[in-house]
Design an enzyme around this catalytic site. Structure first.
Site, PDB file in Angstrom:
ATOM      1  N   ASP A  46      -4.451 -12.071  -3.748  1.00 45.12           N
ATOM      2  CA  ASP A  46      -4.206 -13.208  -4.646  1.00 45.12           C
ATOM      3  C   ASP A  46      -2.911 -13.923  -4.249  1.00 45.12           C
ATOM      4  O   ASP A  46      -2.555 -14.952  -4.834  1.00 45.12           O
ATOM      5  CB  ASP A  46      -4.207 -12.784  -6.122  1.00 45.12           C
ATOM      6  N   SER A  47      -2.250 -13.426  -3.199  1.00 49.10           N
ATOM      7  CA  SER A  47      -1.145 -14.170  -2.589  1.00 49.10           C
ATOM      8  C   SER A  47      -1.648 -15.510  -2.049  1.00 49.10           C
ATOM      9  O   SER A  47      -0.843 -16.368  -1.683  1.00 49.10           O
ATOM     10  CB  SER A  47      -0.484 -13.363  -1.469  1.00 49.10           C
ATOM     11  N   GLU A 117      -3.648  -4.242  -9.632  1.00 47.43           N
ATOM     12  CA  GLU A 117      -2.242  -3.851  -9.751  1.00 47.43           C
ATOM     13  C   GLU A 117      -2.004  -3.039 -11.017  1.00 47.43           C
ATOM     14  O   GLU A 117      -2.602  -3.313 -12.059  1.00 47.43           O
ATOM     15  CB  GLU A 117      -1.354  -5.105  -9.820  1.00 47.43           C
ATOM     16  N   GLU A 184       4.047  -1.012  -2.745  1.00 48.55           N
ATOM     17  CA  GLU A 184       4.758  -2.219  -2.272  1.00 48.55           C
ATOM     18  C   GLU A 184       6.242  -2.180  -2.618  1.00 48.55           C
ATOM     19  O   GLU A 184       6.615  -1.905  -3.771  1.00 48.55           O
ATOM     20  CB  GLU A 184       4.119  -3.470  -2.911  1.00 48.55           C
TER      21      GLU A 184
HETATM   22  O1  KIV Z   1      -2.039 -10.571  -2.906  1.00 44.07           O
HETATM   23  C1  KIV Z   1      -1.574  -9.902  -1.993  1.00 44.07           C
HETATM   24  O2  KIV Z   1      -1.497 -10.317  -0.831  1.00 44.07           O
HETATM   25  C2  KIV Z   1      -1.089  -8.574  -2.322  1.00 44.07           C
HETATM   26  C3  KIV Z   1      -0.032  -8.025  -1.430  1.00 44.07           C
HETATM   27  C4  KIV Z   1       1.284  -8.609  -1.828  1.00 44.07           C
HETATM   28  C5  KIV Z   1       0.005  -6.571  -1.480  1.00 44.07           C
HETATM   29  O3  KIV Z   1      -1.479  -8.026  -3.305  1.00 44.07           O
END
Ligand code: KIV
Length: 282
Positions: A46-47, A117, A184
């Site tokens: 979700d980044s 998460e 993380e």
């Molecule tokens: O969304 C993402 O890329 C992640 C990473 C920061 C671990 O969850």
């Protein structure tokens, strides 16, 4: 042809000490390169909210956006293990919503697993999704969706008390049925303890070398994301700078008439131009 890994391959890799290498990807062409490079896994993180849509964080990201990008990544990397990332509010409200939204990733984007998460507080969701027959990865430490509660994008588990909390979270996540765990922005010593205490594979992003594998955000690795660079990022290229150079050169070429030149234009068929000119004169 590259063989798509299974959870058992990932488990065997942990047991034989072979590191798993993975990156995030959000689109077709990056996924193609990732597969060609021999990446073991891809996370459609979700980044993408920050790396693709320009949001300040991951909170605005929707299920539909994650599905669209996961579909594109699957088309680009048909033989790579792909993990869909559950966006904010797709699993926090209740267990039923969590199972339904997790299921969308598998049905619509043909992912191999999903990630969510949180520690002990999301264990009911992890258990319900796993009971639904789906592979779930846990994610603890710096969890960007709760960065407000964490006081920002900060390293976690740096005191004995907070490290113990993470170790307890990790054990609970394994107990709830997760098949792997991502840690993380945590000191390497803490990640190593977690890795040694868990039987499932434990992966790191910014949590040191003693994990069963390493994840990097592709836009950081390639030097595309410009807003900020976390301490744990190693840049392997500077595509941001290369892209800007190329675009400036194109602008200058068009404005000065250097592009398009004869090499980049089509010729009329032999003898046709005089005929055309004659026809125009009639
Ligand atoms: O969304 C993402 O890329 C992640 C990473 C920061 C671990 O969850």
């Amino acid at each position: 042809m590259k063989k798509r890994l299974t959870r058992f391959d990932l488990q065997n890799m942990k047991e034989s000490g072979k590191k798993v290498v993975w990156i995030t990807s959000y689109d077709y062409w990056t996924a193609q390169f990732a597969e060609q490079a021999g990446m073991d896994m891809i996370l459609v993180g979700d980044s993408l909210g920050m790396c693709i849509y320009g949001y300040e964080g991951t909170i605005p990201v929707t299920m539909d956006q994650c599905i669209y990008h996961s579909e594109a990544v699957r088309r680009g990397a048909p033989n790579t293990f792909i993990i869909g990332d559950m966006p904010f509010l797709s699993y926090q409200v209740n267990v039923d919503e969590a199972v339904r939204n997790a299921g969308r990733f598998f049905k619509e984007a043909r992912v191999d697993a999903i990630k969510l998460e949180g520690g002990r507080r999301v264990c009911p969701q992890i258990k319900a999704i796993a009971d639904g027959g789906m592979l779930v990865m846990g994610h603890i430490g710096l969890t960007p969706q709760s960065s407000g509660q964490l006081g920002g994008f900060k390293a976690q588990g740096r005191t004995a008390k907070t490290a113990m909390e993470l170790i307890e979270d990790a054990k609970a996540i394994q107990q709830a049925g997760a098949f792997t765990l991502l840690v993380e922005a945590v000191p390497p010593e803490v990640c190593k303890i977690i890795r040694d205490q868990l039987t499932i594979p434990v992966y790191s992003i910014g949590a040191g070398v003693d994990a069963d594998g390493q994840l990097m955000i592709v836009s950081d690795l390639l030097g595309i994301f410009q807003a900020f660079t976390p301490k744990f990022v190693k840049r392997y290229a500077n595509l941001g700078e290369e892209t800007l150079k190329a675009l400036i050169a194109y602008v200058e070429d068009v404005r000065s008439g250097r592009f398009p030149d004869p090499v980049h234009t089509y010729n009329m068929a032999e003898g046709e131009l005089p005929q055309l000119m004659a026809a125009l004169k009639k």
